[in-house]
Design a protein around this motif. Structure first.
Motif, PDB file in Angstrom:
ATOM      1  N   TRP A 195      40.367  87.374  96.702  1.00 50.72           N
ATOM      2  CA  TRP A 195      41.395  88.366  96.352  1.00 50.72           C
ATOM      3  C   TRP A 195      40.833  89.775  96.499  1.00 50.72           C
ATOM      4  N   LEU A 196      39.619  89.945  96.011  1.00 49.62           N
ATOM      5  CA  LEU A 196      38.997  91.267  96.022  1.00 49.62           C
ATOM      6  C   LEU A 196      38.863  91.763  97.459  1.00 49.62           C
ATOM      7  N   GLU A 197      38.343  90.896  98.330  1.00 52.27           N
ATOM      8  CA  GLU A 197      38.122  91.321  99.713  1.00 52.27           C
ATOM      9  C   GLU A 197      39.451  91.595 100.409  1.00 52.27           C
ATOM     10  N   ALA A 198      40.441  90.708 100.173  1.00 50.89           N
ATOM     11  CA  ALA A 198      41.738  90.877 100.826  1.00 50.89           C
ATOM     12  C   ALA A 198      42.402  92.172 100.369  1.00 50.89           C
ATOM     13  N   LEU A 199      42.366  92.439  99.074  1.00 47.88           N
ATOM     14  CA  LEU A 199      42.984  93.664  98.550  1.00 47.88           C
ATOM     15  C   LEU A 199      42.237  94.900  99.040  1.00 47.88           C
ATOM     16  N   SER A 200      40.923  94.799  99.054  1.00 48.80           N
ATOM     17  CA  SER A 200      40.123  95.932  99.487  1.00 48.80           C
ATOM     18  C   SER A 200      40.443  96.295 100.938  1.00 48.80           C
ATOM     19  N   ASP A 201      40.544  95.276 101.810  1.00 47.28           N
ATOM     20  CA  ASP A 201      40.879  95.520 103.217  1.00 47.28           C
ATOM     21  C   ASP A 201      42.256  96.149 103.336  1.00 47.28           C
TER      22      ASP A 201
ATOM     23  N   GLU B  66      41.894  92.227  85.187  1.00 44.83           N
ATOM     24  CA  GLU B  66      40.724  92.833  84.563  1.00 44.83           C
ATOM     25  C   GLU B  66      39.451  92.546  85.350  1.00 44.83           C
ATOM     26  N   ALA B  67      39.466  91.481  86.154  1.00 44.72           N
ATOM     27  CA  ALA B  67      38.298  91.219  86.993  1.00 44.72           C
ATOM     28  C   ALA B  67      38.334  92.092  88.243  1.00 44.72           C
ATOM     29  N   LEU B  68      39.521  92.298  88.791  1.00 44.09           N
ATOM     30  CA  LEU B  68      39.616  92.990  90.077  1.00 44.09           C
ATOM     31  C   LEU B  68      39.625  94.506  89.951  1.00 44.09           C
ATOM     32  N   ALA B  69      40.361  95.022  88.958  1.00 42.32           N
ATOM     33  CA  ALA B  69      40.576  96.471  88.896  1.00 42.32           C
ATOM     34  C   ALA B  69      39.284  97.290  88.820  1.00 42.32           C
ATOM     35  N   PRO B  70      38.323  96.935  87.929  1.00 38.35           N
ATOM     36  CA  PRO B  70      37.105  97.753  87.880  1.00 38.35           C
ATOM     37  C   PRO B  70      36.349  97.754  89.196  1.00 38.35           C
ATOM     38  N   ARG B  71      36.344  96.618  89.863  1.00 43.60           N
ATOM     39  CA  ARG B  71      35.574  96.529  91.100  1.00 43.60           C
ATOM     40  C   ARG B  71      36.221  97.353  92.200  1.00 43.60           C
ATOM     41  N   LEU B  72      37.547  97.274  92.307  1.00 45.60           N
ATOM     42  CA  LEU B  72      38.225  98.074  93.331  1.00 45.60           C
ATOM     43  C   LEU B  72      38.096  99.558  93.010  1.00 45.60           C
ATOM     44  N   ALA B  73      38.198  99.888  91.715  1.00 45.40           N
ATOM     45  CA  ALA B  73      38.094 101.291  91.317  1.00 45.40           C
ATOM     46  C   ALA B  73      36.731 101.847  91.715  1.00 45.40           C
ATOM     47  N   GLN B  74      35.673 101.088  91.458  1.00 46.38           N
ATOM     48  CA  GLN B  74      34.341 101.562  91.817  1.00 46.38           C
ATOM     49  C   GLN B  74      34.195 101.643  93.338  1.00 46.38           C
ATOM     50  N   ARG B  75      34.751 100.664  94.028  1.00 46.93           N
ATOM     51  CA  ARG B  75      34.624 100.622  95.479  1.00 46.93           C
ATOM     52  C   ARG B  75      35.269 101.842  96.122  1.00 46.93           C
TER      53      ARG B  75
END
Lengths: 340, 260
Positions: free
Chosen positions: A88-94, A113-122
């Protein structure tokens, strides 16, 4: 991961949808509706991302709730959730890289809550986690959200800032029930998902491990019974309806309502839930000790002079079984926020 | 093996009263404590070290405690040393004054890279005060590692971290090969108090290293906070012993307090 910088100026408000049993969750619809309200004010488009594997067509519901465009990301790798949400993270990030969102809304669910912090930092952006209320400030072009401090003792209002994408995870009941407009039109677009072989993540293994979660001490909600509960089944059904643990005062053991591990009090568990509903508990010292860390205590007892009413935040004099039954019906009608 | 524990110091809520009517937070006793979740992370690190000592290994793991904040965080770091940390690093700079999660994650990641050669990064999953639980995810991104979130138990075996974390209704055991980031749930570890002798040593014999933003090589972009606090807000006043007469009223109150 090095920080990603968007190619174009970010624009539009996005909602990352979550599905349950093939339909968008109520929270997802609420977020879409909230995004719609912000978009009407700001002149944005509302875009919704639906991820999963073998997805049913849910764009109708999302468009009714306010989405202008629904992006469908369908890929076998996206079926995995929980600990293995990296696809999910990779797909959303792309996709965000290609689409440059300005505002992104997630539900305050384990996935969000798992995805949002990681995308925000990215993307080098800000995140407001677990918003109780949220709006888009039209002057600053920023999220302004309210979040709890010290477990809800008070709140703080915080604002994100651009130009990077801004993120928020939102608790239920933030925007109110969505207004579903069946006449609204929108588009659906399929997005090609490129998910790597996942070898980077093969170092992460999940072994299922069956063990009940610790019960009373960490429960966020507890329905507790005493001698005067009347009908214990009604209490149990209420507990199931609001996702609470079932417990009791020591006196309830004598009645056979509960077992030893379910006792709350000096000689039982000392609990600290967000919500403690005491049904037919008189409220002696032994029990009062056990609930003094509870955040919000509701007491129902037939005797108006029962000491429990002095300990409770809200008291109601009446037959606990009837109140429990009514409360369950009412709550099943309006829905409950899933506990933490 | 090197374990880096990122800790947080929070204002002790016991010295604080929230007056909802006056819409004020009154700090009667301004005292700062080590966040319970950070304590859990320190205990987890110490238990890994103890397990290593029990197996008679030759190179015991080094525990490095790290935190970002003003001078008062020094106390938290010394307490961390008493809990078993071998080294303590305070990231202190005027540029960190308004640090949000983004800046903190950038600074911690830079410091972690500078310490280098790490196997495990531990931190509390949710702090007592804001409890947004975003630091672990942000560190994972900044350091490009893998993550286990909200672990309730942790051990290391053959270059892997094995943790149990709660997912929905049951526990799931997750294994990840090192290096990795593990965030720990506060309530899973009974931290108690640190060793008194070590606490005295922490103040008398050992010292806390101070690093500033320049040493970490952070750019202006890394130091620009993305979230700014505007004000405090307060829930509606509540009074013990409120009586209601019907269930609708009760449900309204429950919804207003956001407990269902």
């Amino acid at each position: 991961m090095t920080k990603l910088t968007l190619q174009e100026t970010p624009h539009d408000i996005w909602v990352v949808a979550e599905l349950k049993d093939g339909t968008p969750t109520p929270l997802t619809l609420e977020l879409t509706y909230g995004a719609r309200m912000a978009a009407d004010m700001m002149g944005f488009y509302v875009k919704a991302a639906v991820l999963g594997s073998g997805l049913p067509d849910v764009s109708g519901a999302l468009i009714q709730a306010g989405a202008d465009r629904v992006y469908v990301l369908d890929h076998p790798a996206l079926s995995a959730t929980g600990v293995a949400s990296h696809a999910w993270l990779e797909a959303l990030s792309d996709m965000f890289m290609a689409q440059s969102p300005e505002f992104v809304l997630f539900g305050a669910t384990p996935m969000g809550e798992a995805l949002a912090p990681r995308l925000a930092q990215r993307f080098g952006g800000g995140l407001i986690a677990r918003c109780l209320s949220l709006r888009v400030d039209d002057f600053d072009r920023a999220f302004v959200g309210k979040r709890t401090v010290y477990g809800g003792e008070y709140y703080e209002v915080v604002a994100t800032s651009g130009p990077a994408p801004q993120f928020a995870t939102v608790l239920p009941d933030c925007f109110g029930p969505p207004y579903l407009d069946a006449s609204r039109l929108g588009e659906t677009e399929k997005v090609e998902v490129k998910v790597g072989d996942g070898s980077r993540f093969s170092r992460l293994e999940v072994v299922e491990f069956q063990m009940p979660r610790p019960k009373l001490k960490t429960a966020r909600r507890i329905v507790s019974v005493g001698r005067q509960v009347g009908d214990v089944e009604a209490a149990k059904q209420l507990a199931a309806a609001i996702g609470a643990e079932f417990a009791g005062a020591r006196e309830a053991i004598d009645e056979g309502y509960i077992d030893e591990p379910q006792v709350v009090g000096i000689t039982g568990a000392r609990v600290s839930p967000d919500l403690y509903i005491a049904l037919g508990i008189r409220g002696d010292t032994q029990h009062a000790f056990g609930i003094q860390d509870a955040r919000f205590v509701v007491a129902v007892h037939p005797d108006p002079n029962a000491p429990i009413f002095k300990q409770a935040d809200v008291g109601m004099v009446g037959d606990p079984a009837i109140v429990a039954e009514e409360l369950r019906k009412k709550v099943s009608l309006i829905g409950v926020t899933p506990g933490r | 093996m090197r374990i880096i524990v990122c800790i947080k110091q929070v204002l002790d809520p016991r010295g604080m009263t929230v007056n909802r009517k006056a819409e004020k937070v009154l700090v009667n006793r301004e005292e700062y404590i080590l966040d319970p979740a950070s304590k859990a992370a320190l205990v987890a690190a110490a238990s890994i070290k103890a397990a290593f000592a029990a197996s008679n290994g030759s190179h015991p793991p080094e525990i490095v405690a790290m935190s970002l904040g003003p001078d008062r965080v020094d106390d938290a770091l010394r307490e961390a040393m008493a809990f078993g940390a071998d080294r303590a690093i305070l990231l202190k700079d005027a540029a960190f004054e308004k640090a949000d999660a983004f800046v903190t994650a950038n600074a911690l990641a830079a410091a972690i890279r500078q310490v280098g050669d790490f196997d495990l990064i531990l931190l509390g999953a949710r702090s007592l005060d804001t409890g947004s639980g975003e630091m672990a995810g942000r560190l994972v991104e900044a350091l490009d590692l893998l993550q286990i979130a909200e672990a309730v138990s942790l051990e290391t075996r053959d270059g892997a971290a094995i943790a149990v974390c709660a997912v929905a209704e049951s526990f799931v055991q997750v294994q990840v090969s090192l290096p990795a980031v593990v965030s720990l749930a506060a309530d899973a570890f009974d931290a108690g108090h640190p060793n008194g002798w070590r606490l005295m040593d922490a103040y008398k014999k050992w010292s806390v290293e101070m690093w500033n933003a320049g040493e970490l090589g952070l750019s202006a972009d890394d130091l620009k906070p993305m979230v700014v606090k505007k004000e405090d807000a307060f829930p509606p006043e509540r009074q013990r012993g409120t009586r209601v007469t019907d269930v609708n009223e009760l449900v309204t109150l429950l919804k207003r307090e956001r407990v269902i």
